[in-house]
Design an enzyme around this catalytic site. Sequence first.
Site, PDB file in Angstrom:
ATOM      1  N   ASN A   1       2.356   1.532   4.278  1.00  0.00           N
ATOM      2  CA  ASN A   1       2.671   0.260   4.965  1.00  0.00           C
ATOM      3  C   ASN A   1       2.424   0.354   6.479  1.00  0.00           C
ATOM      4  O   ASN A   1       3.159  -0.234   7.265  1.00  0.00           O
ATOM      5  CB  ASN A   1       4.116  -0.181   4.655  1.00  0.00           C
ATOM      6  CG  ASN A   1       4.455  -1.607   5.084  1.00  0.00           C
ATOM      7  OD1 ASN A   1       5.565  -1.892   5.506  1.00  0.00           O
ATOM      8  ND2 ASN A   1       3.516  -2.520   4.988  1.00  0.00           N
TER       9      ASN A   1
ATOM     10  N   CYS B   1       0.871  -1.185   0.000  1.00  0.00           N
ATOM     11  CA  CYS B   1       0.000   0.000   0.000  1.00  0.00           C
ATOM     12  C   CYS B   1       0.905   1.231   0.000  1.00  0.00           C
ATOM     13  O   CYS B   1       2.087   1.124  -0.336  1.00  0.00           O
ATOM     14  CB  CYS B   1      -0.966  -0.018   1.179  1.00  0.00           C
ATOM     15  SG  CYS B   1      -0.180   0.015   2.801  1.00  0.00           S
TER      16      CYS B   1
ATOM     17  N   ASP C   1      -8.221   3.825   1.069  1.00  0.00           N
ATOM     18  CA  ASP C   1      -7.238   4.273   2.065  1.00  0.00           C
ATOM     19  C   ASP C   1      -7.975   4.825   3.286  1.00  0.00           C
ATOM     20  O   ASP C   1      -8.722   5.794   3.174  1.00  0.00           O
ATOM     21  CB  ASP C   1      -6.386   5.368   1.391  1.00  0.00           C
ATOM     22  CG  ASP C   1      -5.253   5.848   2.276  1.00  0.00           C
ATOM     23  OD1 ASP C   1      -5.263   5.546   3.485  1.00  0.00           O
ATOM     24  OD2 ASP C   1      -4.355   6.526   1.738  1.00  0.00           O
TER      25      ASP C   1
ATOM     26  N   CYS D   1      -1.268   0.747   7.375  1.00  0.00           N
ATOM     27  CA  CYS D   1      -2.703   0.425   7.522  1.00  0.00           C
ATOM     28  C   CYS D   1      -3.073  -0.814   6.698  1.00  0.00           C
ATOM     29  O   CYS D   1      -3.160  -1.920   7.233  1.00  0.00           O
ATOM     30  CB  CYS D   1      -3.584   1.608   7.120  1.00  0.00           C
ATOM     31  SG  CYS D   1      -3.354   3.086   8.137  1.00  0.00           S
ATOM     32  N   ARG D   2      -3.289  -0.628   5.391  1.00  0.00           N
ATOM     33  CA  ARG D   2      -3.880  -1.702   4.582  1.00  0.00           C
ATOM     34  C   ARG D   2      -2.966  -2.912   4.395  1.00  0.00           C
ATOM     35  O   ARG D   2      -3.396  -4.056   4.601  1.00  0.00           O
ATOM     36  CB  ARG D   2      -4.304  -1.140   3.210  1.00  0.00           C
ATOM     37  CG  ARG D   2      -5.442  -0.148   3.298  1.00  0.00           C
ATOM     38  CD  ARG D   2      -5.614   0.621   2.005  1.00  0.00           C
ATOM     39  NE  ARG D   2      -4.485   1.518   1.763  1.00  0.00           N
ATOM     40  CZ  ARG D   2      -4.312   2.242   0.675  1.00  0.00           C
ATOM     41  NH1 ARG D   2      -5.194   2.168  -0.305  1.00  0.00           N
ATOM     42  NH2 ARG D   2      -3.268   3.038   0.556  1.00  0.00           N
ATOM     43  N   SER D   3      -1.712  -2.682   3.975  1.00  0.00           N
ATOM     44  CA  SER D   3      -0.886  -3.862   3.663  1.00  0.00           C
ATOM     45  C   SER D   3      -0.456  -4.668   4.892  1.00  0.00           C
ATOM     46  O   SER D   3      -0.453  -5.908   4.819  1.00  0.00           O
ATOM     47  CB  SER D   3       0.311  -3.494   2.772  1.00  0.00           C
ATOM     48  OG  SER D   3       1.167  -2.566   3.386  1.00  0.00           O
TER      49      SER D   3
END
Length: 155
Positions: free
Chosen positions: A11, A8, A125, A13-15
Amino acid sequence: MKSILFVCLGNICRSPMAEAIMQKLVNDAGLKKDFYIDSAGLISYHEGEGSDPRMKQHAYRHGYKLTHLSRPVRTTDFDTFDIILAMDDSNYDKLRRLAPTLDDEAKIFHMTDYCTQHVIDHVPDPYYGGAQGFENVIEILEDACQGLLDSLTKE
Ligand code: 4NP
């Protein structure tokens, strides 16, 4: 052994959330030794930091512990990993520009391509939004990670 890198922007939050969900699915399926799973970001702004405290809190409520420390994508990742998953179009385009060869470009996919329960073309995001955004990330990623595991285990 299959190696998977989730990517993401920051690095934090999402990934790292995708990494934790995929690792749990793999462990629960008894396939830990068959997978190497990591995550990285396209900016190095948060390098060395743990995940966003909001993401950690939502993760914890859903039974996941985020321990990853943020790191930027490296060119060598294209050698190390078999499959590289982008959370959104911007991540995807930047990864393609970083890929050293056409074979490396072919390793990059959109995370949401593996969703079977959601019709969506990116993982939004959550960084500048509220609690619902973080919940939404977990819901989408649980769907996509299950789809990814299913597709890799029936190969
Ligand atoms: P992520 O979220 O890409 O899901 O880790 C973000 C983290 C940090 C920033 C943006 C998005 N930032 O602008 O610092």
